[in-house]
Write an enzyme that holds these catalytic residues in place. Structure first.
Site, PDB file in Angstrom:
ATOM      1  N   LYS A  89      -2.861  -9.914 -14.065  1.00  0.00           N
ATOM      2  CA  LYS A  89      -2.358  -9.664 -12.701  1.00  0.00           C
ATOM      3  C   LYS A  89      -2.330 -10.941 -11.862  1.00  0.00           C
ATOM      4  CE  LYS A  89      -2.937  -4.756 -12.241  1.00  0.00           C
ATOM      5  NZ  LYS A  89      -3.925  -3.863 -12.820  1.00  0.00           N
TER       6      LYS A  89
ATOM      7  N   THR B 155       1.339   7.287  -1.541  1.00  0.00           N
ATOM      8  CA  THR B 155       0.082   6.595  -1.800  1.00  0.00           C
ATOM      9  C   THR B 155      -0.123   6.413  -3.303  1.00  0.00           C
ATOM     10  OG1 THR B 155      -2.246   6.488  -1.194  1.00  0.00           O
ATOM     11  CG2 THR B 155      -1.367   8.694  -1.581  1.00  0.00           C
TER      12      THR B 155
ATOM     13  N   ASN C 192       5.057   2.411   1.154  1.00  0.00           N
ATOM     14  CA  ASN C 192       4.124   3.480   1.544  1.00  0.00           C
ATOM     15  C   ASN C 192       4.717   4.398   2.610  1.00  0.00           C
ATOM     16  OD1 ASN C 192       3.856   2.081   3.967  1.00  0.00           O
ATOM     17  ND2 ASN C 192       1.656   2.471   4.101  1.00  0.00           N
TER      18      ASN C 192
ATOM     19  N   GLY D 202      -4.353  -6.648  -7.791  1.00  0.00           N
ATOM     20  CA  GLY D 202      -3.468  -5.507  -8.049  1.00  0.00           C
ATOM     21  C   GLY D 202      -2.621  -5.136  -6.842  1.00  0.00           C
ATOM     22  N   GLY D 203      -2.236  -3.874  -6.783  1.00  0.00           N
ATOM     23  CA  GLY D 203      -1.344  -3.386  -5.730  1.00  0.00           C
ATOM     24  C   GLY D 203      -1.882  -3.611  -4.328  1.00  0.00           C
ATOM     25  N   ALA D 204      -3.189  -3.412  -4.139  1.00  0.00           N
ATOM     26  CA  ALA D 204      -3.754  -3.554  -2.798  1.00  0.00           C
ATOM     27  C   ALA D 204      -3.603  -5.001  -2.316  1.00  0.00           C
ATOM     28  CB  ALA D 204      -5.227  -3.144  -2.803  1.00  0.00           C
TER      29      ALA D 204
ATOM     30  N   SER E 100      -6.898  13.126   0.836  1.00  0.00           N
ATOM     31  CA  SER E 100      -6.167  12.288   1.787  1.00  0.00           C
ATOM     32  C   SER E 100      -6.491  12.680   3.239  1.00  0.00           C
ATOM     33  CB  SER E 100      -4.667  12.429   1.562  1.00  0.00           C
ATOM     34  OG  SER E 100      -3.986  11.797   2.627  1.00  0.00           O
TER      35      SER E 100
ATOM     36  N   LYS F 112       3.298   3.834  -5.204  1.00  0.00           N
ATOM     37  CA  LYS F 112       3.982   2.952  -4.244  1.00  0.00           C
ATOM     38  C   LYS F 112       5.000   2.022  -4.909  1.00  0.00           C
ATOM     39  CE  LYS F 112      -0.101   2.765  -1.319  1.00  0.00           C
ATOM     40  NZ  LYS F 112      -0.944   1.939  -0.477  1.00  0.00           N
TER      41      LYS F 112
END
Ligand code: ATR
Length: 291
Positions: A162, A64, A93, A135-137, A17, A68
């Site tokens: 999804k 992250t 986030n 997806g999540g992004a 990270s 999330k």
């Protein structure tokens, strides 16, 4: 803000990270002595980690992958306060803890929109967008993208599951969905060529991490004005490399978005707005030479 306040990021994996380094830069800019740790946190440890950060007096933390959405669920069960954008993405986030009051937010979407300032102030308004991945992004950026009123957004995903979830959550006449295999077929390309090809193509899959392929029929790259990969690395991602090979010179990876979402978190915690351009323009300093 008091000096020496404590912040952190939690996720799994977390060792690479860049958030501690970015927030240290932000703190230095305002001469604040803040600390920013990273804690590897498996999803089974999330509840315990959240409680311990609260108990230890952390002023805030970032959440992250892959935590999330789980953080959102914990917040819902506990009756924490949420921002509207966190509710729209159903993911968190940024956690702010102030005098025992906990507030959950999501700065990914606004971070994405702000990152559009970086490639010559690109404006998504009235543009035809293709987002690959559901997806999540994608969930994180879709609400703020809809808010700037592009002409259309096509979401293309490898499998159907999804797509169905996104369709349930976001109801807008600007949105259409298809499967990647269909998008990539020549007959579909010809259809889009007749009705107008995509101005902006965004890779929001997790595939750059694991494989080297272009994901989409590269003919689509030739006509686009901007190609974005939400993934980032020191060098150009394979997705962006393919785009440049097919003649699109305006490409951007996820590093500007990473810095912008961090700046929004910092603002929530401190009320201060860091100079993000300064950090984005010295990106090499954030990458290990081996990467
Ligand atoms: P994230 O939170 O990073 O978006 P996610 O919610 O697990 O992660 O979603 C990953 C997305 O990348 C999904 O849209 C996934 O497609 P599926 O729904 O079919 O699984 C997409 N994805 C991952 N690897 C891919 C690949 N090799 N090719 C195409 N799509 C891929």
């Amino acid at each position: 803000m008091k000096s020496s306040e404590k912040f952190a990021v939690i996720g799994d994996p977390i060792s690479h990270s860049k958030s501690p380094q970015i927030h240290k830069e932000f703190g230095d800019e305002f001469k604040l002595k803040l600390s920013y740790d990273k804690f590897h946190t498996h999803s089974s440890e999330l509840v315990a980690r959240v409680d311990s950060l609260i108990d230890l007096g952390y002023r805030g933390f970032n959440v992250t992958l892959p935590l999330k959405e789980a953080m959102y669920k914990i917040g819902s069960l506990r009756g924490y306060d949420f921002s509207a954008r966190s509710k729209s993405a159903q993911s968190v986030n940024t956690v702010s803890i102030e005098k025992g009051k906990i507030f959950l937010d999501n700065t990914d979407g606004i971070g994405f929109i702000k990152s559009m300032n970086y490639p010559h102030h690109f404006n998504l308004h009235k543009k035809k967008l293709l987002i690959i991945g559901a997806g999540g992004a994608t969930k994180g950026i879709l609400g703020p993208i809809l808010d700037v009123h592009p002409m259309s957004i096509t979401i293309s995903n490898r499998s159907f599951e999804k797509i169905a979830l996104l369709r349930e959550r976001f109801n807008s006449p600007l949105l259409s969905f298809n499967l990647l295999d269909d998008l990539n077929g020549d007959s579909n390309f010809n259809d889009y060529q007749n009705t107008g090809l995509f101005d902006v193509i965004i890779n929001a899959t997790s595939s750059s991490v694991t494989m080297e392929n272009s994901l989409i029929n590269p003919k689509y790259f030739r006509h686009a004005q901007l190609i974005v990969d939400l993934f980032y690395a020191k060098k150009l991602t394979s997705f962006l490399r393919t785009a440049t090979e097919y003649g699109c010179s305006n490409v951007m990876d996820g590093f500007p978005m990473l810095v912008e979402q961090a700046a929004e978190s910092f603002y929530i915690w401190t009320g201060l707005k860091p100079d993000t351009n300064r950090i984005i323009s010295k990106r090499d300093a954030f990458f290990d030479n081996r990467l």
